[in-house]
Enzyme design. Sequence first.
Site, short mmCIF file in Angstrom:
data_model
loop_
_atom_site.label_atom_id
_atom_site.label_comp_id
_atom_site.label_asym_id
_atom_site.label_seq_id
_atom_site.Cartn_x
_atom_site.Cartn_y
_atom_site.Cartn_z
N ALA A 152 33.85 -41.00 25.41
CA ALA A 152 33.16 -39.77 25.01
C ALA A 152 33.88 -38.54 25.55
CB ALA A 152 31.71 -39.80 25.52
N PRO A 153 33.72 -37.39 24.92
CA PRO A 153 34.43 -36.17 25.30
C PRO A 153 33.63 -35.32 26.29
CG PRO A 153 33.27 -35.77 23.27
CD PRO A 153 32.93 -37.18 23.66
N TRP A 154 34.24 -34.20 26.69
CA TRP A 154 33.59 -33.33 27.68
C TRP A 154 32.83 -32.17 27.06
CZ3 TRP A 154 35.79 -28.80 26.50
CH2 TRP A 154 37.16 -28.71 26.26
N LYS A 178 33.01 -44.87 28.55
CA LYS A 178 33.66 -44.03 29.56
C LYS A 178 33.42 -42.56 29.23
CE LYS A 178 37.85 -42.40 29.96
NZ LYS A 178 37.60 -41.10 30.64
N PRO A 179 32.79 -41.81 30.15
CA PRO A 179 32.69 -40.36 29.96
C PRO A 179 34.01 -39.70 30.33
CG PRO A 179 31.68 -40.97 32.04
CD PRO A 179 32.12 -42.26 31.37
N SER A 230 40.75 -35.49 21.38
CA SER A 230 41.85 -34.75 20.75
C SER A 230 42.62 -35.63 19.79
CB SER A 230 42.80 -34.22 21.83
OG SER A 230 43.48 -35.31 22.46
N GLU A 251 36.85 -39.77 16.01
CA GLU A 251 36.34 -38.45 15.65
C GLU A 251 37.14 -37.45 16.48
OE1 GLU A 251 35.22 -35.13 15.50
OE2 GLU A 251 33.45 -35.57 16.72
N CYS A 285 34.31 -29.26 17.61
CA CYS A 285 35.33 -29.49 16.58
C CYS A 285 34.88 -29.03 15.20
CB CYS A 285 35.77 -30.94 16.55
SG CYS A 285 34.43 -32.12 16.69
N GLU A 381 44.14 -26.09 16.80
CA GLU A 381 42.79 -25.98 17.34
C GLU A 381 42.82 -25.27 18.69
OE1 GLU A 381 38.94 -28.87 17.52
OE2 GLU A 381 40.82 -29.71 18.28
#
Length: 479
Positions: A152-154, A178-179, A230, A251, A285, A381
Amino acid sequence: MSTELRRLRNYIDGEFRDAADGRTTQVVNPATGEAYATAPLSGQADVDAAMAAAARAFPAWRDTTPAERQKALLKIADAFEERAEELIAAEVENTGKPVGLTRSEEIPPMVDQIRFFAGAARLLEGRSAGEYMEGMTSIIRREPVGVCAQVAPWNYPMMMAVWKFAPAIAAGNTVVLKPSDTTPASTVLIADIVGSILPKGVFNVVCGDRDTGRLMVEHDTPAMASITGSVRAGMSVAESASKDLKRVHLELGGKAPVVVFEDTDIAKAVEDISVAGFFNAGQDCTAATRVLVQESIHDEFVAALAKAASETKTGQPDDEDVLFGPLNNPNQLKQVSGFIERLPAHAKVEAGGQQVGDKGYFYAPTVVSGLKQDDEIVQNEVFGPVITVQSFSDEDQAVEWANGVEYALASSVWTKDHARAMRMSKKLDFGCVWINTHIPLVAEMPHGGFKKSGYGKDLSAYGFEDYTRIKHVMTSLDA
């Protein structure tokens, strides 16, 4: 006098554990720039333990009925509501987000999404059984894929954790999640909540850095790897997973075009677009960051957008007047600042363009005009509170420029002309097209893109089906 840091721990096989080798990393509150906790820097032994736990738990969880999985997820949703203030506190410390907006904009959709997947567990669909060959009956089975490695992302740590584990568990899979190394706190709390409801080993959390994530994806046990992150990270995951042909769900980044035609209500468009561009410091995003405005209203639109930016506030989480908090980490602040520092001479900063304050990682809401299609800030981005503006002449040029980037996640069209809106929705090469709005999501509709924005869907029945595999069973009627 030093303050003792809180100790976060992995959650493996129904218990909280430190990293096997004792390594840790400091976790920093981006609103203050100060460390508030330590988290495990997990290595091979920790990943092995989590994968083994998930593998042991899989056969029993796979064989539960959809009704049993639904019941468990509904209990999890209720527990999220009951412990909402704890989740909010952890997420705010994780990210520096405004408290009020975290309460109103994240907790309700998270709970709703869990409940949606609880319902989806009982609604798997497939072709009807039938005789497609004389004397033979065919049926289709949809089965869970197995152990899922999820990263997972931040930017939305707790909501993206929900997007990962809820469909996977609803479908009968087990999970190792995993965070991000910068935002583990809310995911560790989620482990406490979810772990009190699910059988041990069904849901595991391993904290760590990108090397930890790589170990998870390369591990022999998972049947599927899912990441939100990313483009670079996604490509690395796809490459690693290809070595043993794991399923991959990606994603990734976005560069959403916001196409504004001359017949739009400028005041309403500016109000909505500024919120959709600056919310969560633009760290989304799908954020409305790349505005294309028809030339006849360009100057009026830019002036109004710059005014809206100047009136938008960023600040500390307890300030009720702020729309967004800090950027997540010093590297992200450096990235956003770098885009502005490298602007070409023909670009003009209409508002913002600088760091705010000397504590934490805050950046001013920024509007940049005068840009060309091949400018770095248009093509890449930024992932910050920066909205760029270009001027287009006609519909064909708008489509060409809108599609003229490597990302293809989200987009929006602003016009009162219904036929034009329908033409644009067909021509825009993005996984989502909003019309006269930008950024709303619902659990029933899919979220995911094309091109370098990745593949696979989050949310919706489509996202649920991504966590299943299809088996054909044929039986002879003569046996």
